[in-house]
Design a protein around this motif. Structure first.
Motif, short mmCIF file in Angstrom:
data_model
loop_
_atom_site.label_atom_id
_atom_site.label_comp_id
_atom_site.label_asym_id
_atom_site.label_seq_id
_atom_site.Cartn_x
_atom_site.Cartn_y
_atom_site.Cartn_z
N ILE A 223 57.56 -20.67 28.28
CA ILE A 223 57.29 -20.09 27.29
C ILE A 223 57.45 -20.90 25.95
O ILE A 223 58.81 -21.81 25.79
CB ILE A 223 58.49 -18.94 26.96
N ILE A 224 56.73 -21.09 24.85
CA ILE A 224 56.84 -22.07 23.84
C ILE A 224 58.14 -21.38 23.12
O ILE A 224 58.21 -20.46 22.91
CB ILE A 224 55.82 -21.98 22.78
N GLY A 225 58.87 -22.80 22.77
CA GLY A 225 60.02 -22.47 22.09
C GLY A 225 61.19 -22.35 23.02
O GLY A 225 62.41 -22.31 22.52
N ASP A 226 60.95 -22.35 24.17
CA ASP A 226 62.18 -22.15 25.22
C ASP A 226 62.84 -23.43 25.48
O ASP A 226 62.46 -23.88 26.69
CB ASP A 226 61.63 -21.27 26.13
N GLU A 227 63.77 -23.66 24.88
CA GLU A 227 64.71 -25.05 25.14
C GLU A 227 65.08 -25.33 26.65
O GLU A 227 65.10 -26.34 27.16
CB GLU A 227 65.57 -25.25 24.17
N LEU A 228 65.54 -24.09 26.75
CA LEU A 228 66.44 -24.02 28.06
C LEU A 228 65.47 -24.25 29.39
O LEU A 228 65.99 -24.85 30.33
CB LEU A 228 67.26 -22.84 28.26
#
Length: 307
Positions: free
Chosen positions: A254-259
């Motif tokens: 998912i875009i923006g999901d740093e984890l």
């Protein structure tokens, strides 16, 4: 629950009413409570202790046999919350005497924790209750990560929480999400059936591994973007971080999901994941329900930038 559904006009907040008809005549009170009203043994024990089970306005023995026309009434006393009220805006999608369903904004923790003792959705709900001169214990039926937006169900009494939790366990609650993921998916529709767990209890991240819990996510591409896609997801199970882990596992985080590997420049400052639709059966009325939460502006902006 035939008795409750057929006596909706008698139902009021904080009470459950079951009218005895010819079909149920001769049953013992305990059979009505457990078999017809479907109350849990834990709730019945509590109601018995607080003397909040009445027949025709009186307290009677559990083995007493019911007669046609008897009115069984369960009174659920208000329970206080220990959360500090805070004036934080909330978006009410649906509300009745039993349920409060909100469209949670991203960046808001659901429940106070050691790391987030205030400034949570629970604090906002207590403030909302006070403005409406209401009081009920906050019982979250489902949870969302801090940076996931969308639908949260709050039960206003223990019976509704019990019944909706049962529906969750029995896979009778349909939870649909919308996400913006990296890359072009090879197929328009698919199912990810891969166990999820946390091999290291000290690590908050989950991953797909053989010893994990069974986890199933269905996906469908809604719109293909520039090196990205909008996908709608249906959860068959409800593991922590399930969608985030599964999409990363198939190479489309998912875009923006740093984890889980989805960070992309500064297009969005959180994972682009939104709990869009909930379908369930209302425990009091037996009516099928569908609620929908509008897509937040930051995800709409992201989709526009990638179109």
């Amino acid at each position: 629950m035939k008795g409750l559904k057929n006596n909706q006009e008698q139902q009021i907040a904080g009470r459950l009413v079951f009218q005895i008809d010819k079909e149920h005549e001769g049953l013992e009170l305990k059979e009505i409570l457990y078999d017809q009203m479907k109350l849990s043994s834990r709730l019945v024990r509590k109601l018995k202790r607080t003397k909040n089970i009445l027949v025709n306005g009186n307290k009677i023995a559990f083995h007493a046999k019911m007669r046609k026309g008897d009115r069984v009434e369960v009174i659920m006393e208000e329970e206080s919350n220990q959360f500090e009220p805070q004036d934080i805006p909330i978006d009410v999608v649906y509300e009745d005497m039993d349920l409060l369903i909100l469209n949670k904004q991203p960046g808001l923790v659901v429940h106070p924790t050691k790391g987030h003792p205030i400034g949570t959705l629970a604090n906002a709900i207590v403030y909302y209750m006070q403005t409406r001169k209401e009081s009920f214990k906050i019982r979250f039926v489902n949870r969302l990560d801090r940076d996931t937006s969308g639908l949260i169900m709050i039960a206003k009494n223990p019976y509704i929480q019990q019944e909706l939790s049962k529906q969750m366990i029995d896979h009778q609650v349909e939870k649909r999400y919308l996400a913006v993921v990296k890359g072009a998916l090879a197929t328009e529709k698919g199912t990810i059936d891969a166990p999820i767990g946390r091999p290291d209890p000290e690590d908050i991240t989950r991953m797909v591994f053989e010893g994990g819990q069974p986890s199933v996510t269905h996906y469908e591409v809604v719109e293909q973007l520039r090196d990205a896609a909008v996908v709608r997801l249906l959860l068959e199970t409800g593991r922590t971080h399930q969608i985030r882990v599964h999409m990363s596992h198939i190479g489309h985080p998912i875009i923006g999901d740093e984890l889980y590997g989805g960070k992309v420049d500064t297009l969005i400052d959180r994972q682009a994941l939104h709990a869009e639709i909930l379908r369930f059966t209302h425990p009091r009325t037996g009516v099928p329900m569908e609620v929908k939460a509008n897509i937040p502006q930051d995800m709409l902006d992201l989709i526009s930038k990638l179109s």
